[in-house]
Design an enzyme around this catalytic site. Structure first.
Site, short mmCIF file in Angstrom:
data_model
loop_
_atom_site.label_atom_id
_atom_site.label_comp_id
_atom_site.label_asym_id
_atom_site.label_seq_id
_atom_site.Cartn_x
_atom_site.Cartn_y
_atom_site.Cartn_z
N ASN A 170 -60.97 99.12 -56.79
CA ASN A 170 -60.39 99.60 -55.52
C ASN A 170 -58.99 99.08 -55.23
OD1 ASN A 170 -61.79 97.11 -55.20
ND2 ASN A 170 -61.84 97.37 -53.00
N GLU A 267 -66.14 87.08 -54.91
CA GLU A 267 -65.99 87.84 -53.68
C GLU A 267 -66.79 89.12 -53.86
OE1 GLU A 267 -64.93 86.98 -50.83
OE2 GLU A 267 -64.25 85.03 -51.54
N CYS A 301 -63.43 96.26 -49.67
CA CYS A 301 -64.47 95.31 -49.27
C CYS A 301 -64.26 94.87 -47.83
CB CYS A 301 -64.51 94.12 -50.21
SG CYS A 301 -62.95 93.22 -50.32
#
Length: 498
Positions: A170, A267, A301
């Site tokens: 992303n 993460e 995210c």
């Protein structure tokens, strides 16, 4: 726009020769080589018939070669003065800045971000490189008093050694930058496996570092399937692994790393809430919630995927949000007039579409559904209101969909709004909209998140401050800023007596 970019008859931007796919290569030991695995084709999700880049993938034997090259190069790189290491990053930043238009367009064509977001991401990667290029001018260690006469205690830092980097699709150049830049400036060698859906931007980032003068073997790029990440974490020469991606994959890699005593930085998921209270500036909040939920097609995210509204302003706010979404144009991301492009693949879009249908079947009410080109990887921006009775099991409220879908609930009080925002196993980021400073201060204590935005969207991260999640969103030391040093180095405490 530079001369390297032109306008097509349909308004979309193209680079000269854009119809010719770019040849993908691996970087191992300073050599650009073809992979020996299966073919890899990167397609434009807005125009699936258009091949952006193609090549062959890495195989497990390439992991062995890359790790060997990194191990051989790391010691000399670690002994190189940090100012020289930083100068490499600064030259790489200049290379990215010079090609921001070209690479931004390639990013839009490969990943689906809008042209403005793609160019902005390339420039953010350059900004991150420049931040860490200056690390040599910052504190390098600590000096403590000793209880013994004639002695000083000095705490120095050393690189971990050879680190693995695994990055998602992303943010195909910014996330690699905020991991690889500190890894390199602190003296580590890197073996990097990017997401195979965005190989071109990974190659461009590696090219910039090579152009900046990075010695052979210090950075190795392996483009290939997810299984390479497991090969990487299991390799005996690995000294640390930094990962950003899905929660499931992250937990698997964390388990593998823990079994070998390898430091792990992860993460992972987010289910981020925005809270709009009755005293908020509703026009500002509507703008910022729109940006947080629907920029990058919701594929962040840090995206706003849950919205908690005070009862008394809920209808007014949803009306304001709908007006803004009516003007939100979904289409080809290389068209400068587009606000939101497609998802990264048709399969990703199908998965989100199925989740929305499941949420509706479970009681969610469609509060807004926009327009999007039919089929393919495009998906319309969608707002779903979730009845309280169904919220605990409704997929739109509980699970990270990674698409342009916003789940809404209403709260009768500030305390209830905070409780609804906390109704998640994740704790990456949150946004609060209020004019009351006391309420904002209460939120700092009440919301267990790694990042809290007050009167701004939930997305966004600056390179000089820590980034990372609380609860099950993060694992290990935070990223970016001085916090990166906590993962990519270890300390040596020196008791120094003359």
């Amino acid at each position: 726009m530079t001369a390297a970019v032109e306008t097509a008859h349909d308004g979309a931007l193209v680079a000269p020769g854009a119809d010719a796919p770019v040849a993908l290569r691996l970087l191992i030991g300073g050599e650009w080589v073809a992979g020996s695995g299966a073919p890899l084709v990167s397609r434009n999700p807005a125009r699936p018939q258009q091949v952006v880049a193609e090549g062959t993938q890495a195989v497990p034997a390439d992991v062995v070669r890359a790790m060997s090259a990194a191990r051989a190069a790391q010691r000399e790189w670690g002994l190189t003065p940090i100012h020289e290491r930083g100068a490499v990053l600064a030259r790489a930043a200049a290379a990215l800045e010079a090609r921001a238009d070209q690479y931004g367009l390639e990013l839009a064509r490969e990943e689906g971000k809008t042209l403005a977001e793609g160019r902005g991401e390339v420039l953010r990667a350059a900004q991150i490189l420049r931040y860490y290029a200056g690390e040599g001018d910052r504190t390098a260690g600590e000096h403590f008093a000793s209880p013994r006469r004639g002695e000083r205690i000095i705490v120095t830092r050393k690189p971990l050694g050879v680190v693995g980097i695994v990055t998602p699709f992303n943010f195909p150049i910014a996330i690699p930058a905020w991991k690889i830049a500190p890894a390199l400036v602190y003296g580590n060698a890197v073996v990097w496996k990017p997401a195979s859906t965005v190989p071109l931007l990974a190659m461009r980032f590696a090219e910039a570092l090579v152009e900046g003068g990075l010695p052979a073997g210090v950075l190795n790029l392996l483009i290939g399937p997810g299984a390479l990440g497991t090969e990487l974490v299991r390799h005996a020469d690995l000294d640390g692994l930094s990962f950003t991606g899905s929660t499931g994959v992250g937990r698997t890699l964390a388990g593998e790393a823990a079994s070998r005593g390898v430091p792990f930085q992860g993460e992972m998921g987010g289910k981020n809430a925005a809270i709009v209270l009755a005293d908020a500036d509703l026009d500002l909040a509507a703008e910022q919630v729109l940006f947080g939920a629907f920029r990058s097609t919701g594929q962040k995210c840090t995206a706003t995927s849950r919205l908690v509204l005070a009862d008394e302003i809920a209808d007014e706010f949803l009306a304001k949000l709908a007006l803004r979404l009516d003007a939100w144009r979904v289409g080809d991301p290389s068209d400068p007039g587009t606000h939101m492009g497609p998802l990264v693949t048709e399969a990703a879009a199908a998965g989100v579409r199925d989740a929305v249908a499941a949420a509706e079947a479970d009681g969610a009410r469609v509060a807004y559904r926009g327009q999007a080109p039919a089929g393919g990887a495009f998906l319309e921006p969608t707002v779903l209101e979730i009845p309280d009775a169904d919220a605990s099991t409704n997929i739109a409220w509980c699970e990270e969909l990674f698409g342009p879908v916003l789940a809404v609930r209403r709260a009768a009080s500030t305390e209830e709004a905070f409780a609804l925002a906390e109704d998640s196993e994740f704790g990456l980021t949150a946004a609060l909209f209020t004019r009351d400073i006391a309420t904002a201060l209460d939120a700092v204590d009440a919301l267990d998140v790694g990042i809290l935005h007050v009167n701004s969207e939930s997305a966004g991260a600056d390179p000089h401050v820590p980034f990372g999640g609380a609860k099950k969103s993060g694992y290990g030391p935070k990223e970016q800023g001085a916090a990166a040093k906590e993962f990519f180095t270890h300390t040596t405490t020196v008791y120094l007596r003359g």
